[in-house]
Motif scaffolding. Sequence first.
Motif: not given
Length: 258
Positions: A10, A12, A33-34, A66-68, A70, A74, A109
């Motif tokens: 994604g 980041v 995944r994609n 990844v999104s928070d 998930s 993950v 971060y």
Amino acid sequence: MYRISFAGAGNVSSALCLAFSGAGHKIIQIASRNITVGKTLAQKVNAEWTGTLKFRDDPDFIIVAVSDNSLEDVLKRIDCSEKSILLHTAGSYGLEVFSGNFLKTGVLYPLQTFSKERNINFREVPFLIEASDNEVRNEIIKLAGILSGRVIDSDTQQRRMIHLAAVFACNFVNHMLALSGKIAGEGSFPFSILHPLIRETVCKALETDPVLSQTGPAVRNDFNTIGKHMDLLYFSPGMRILYKEITDSIIDFYRKNE
Ligand SMILES: NC(=O)c1ccc[n+]([C@@H]2O[C@H](COP(=O)([O-])OP(=O)(O)OC[C@H]3O[C@@H](n4cnc5c(N)ncnc54)[C@H](OP(=O)(O)O)[C@@H]3O)[C@@H](O)[C@H]2O)c1
């Protein structure tokens, strides 16, 4: 030269992956995944795409962006060498999110807003870091220092507060601009007419102090104007509620600071 792999393809992951590759470091694998998105990114940096979370070749770092929601799941499914340092990029999570399977873990971060179509000057981006031990901490400082001149130690609680402040300063401000654009659509005028105002608002807040910079009907207690604006918002009950909440917040804030 570091050897780095990524989980997630994604905003980041893309920004960090392109930046580290551009700085001469080897990107080994992009796990996502994609397939299309992952392969496109992998091709750009001459890396391999994988649909699994099994990382080969003992990378020095595996950056999980990844999104928070998930993240924990993950991380649990990652299969990698115990020599690799496993990092995540989420502002509101600490080391507790890693399962006990990993020896070397940390947080990287980047305090910036990333979107794929934007190039970011990383030199000025503060990197807030945390590590499972001192040796790992030194490695993360070296890694972040490749891109940024501002690598800062932060514990989880402090980083959560910084992330919260960032949501107000970035995400909420941006949402206000999006809603302002919606009003431009309703009023049939171009959003660009507001650009000089938006620029001056941000510059003034940064060059002076946002507390001293506030103008507008709420800080002046111009209740007739506020009433007219509430009437104009007939097209959006949600924006009406927001207008009232924020107006009340400004009035309250300056009353308390009198
Ligand atoms: N964007 C920012 O400005 C920013 C700044 C600093 C830190 N961060 C942090 O960085 C992390 C990533 O944010 P982002 O903006 O890059 O998010 P993003 O653009 O939405 O990308 C999220 C990535 O996570 C993958 N993903 C989501 N759920 C997954 C799952 N269950 N299994 C495997 N992959 C999954 C997505 O894959 P699919 O495409 O297949 O769904 C996608 O590649 C977050 O922790 C965020 O808090 C973001």
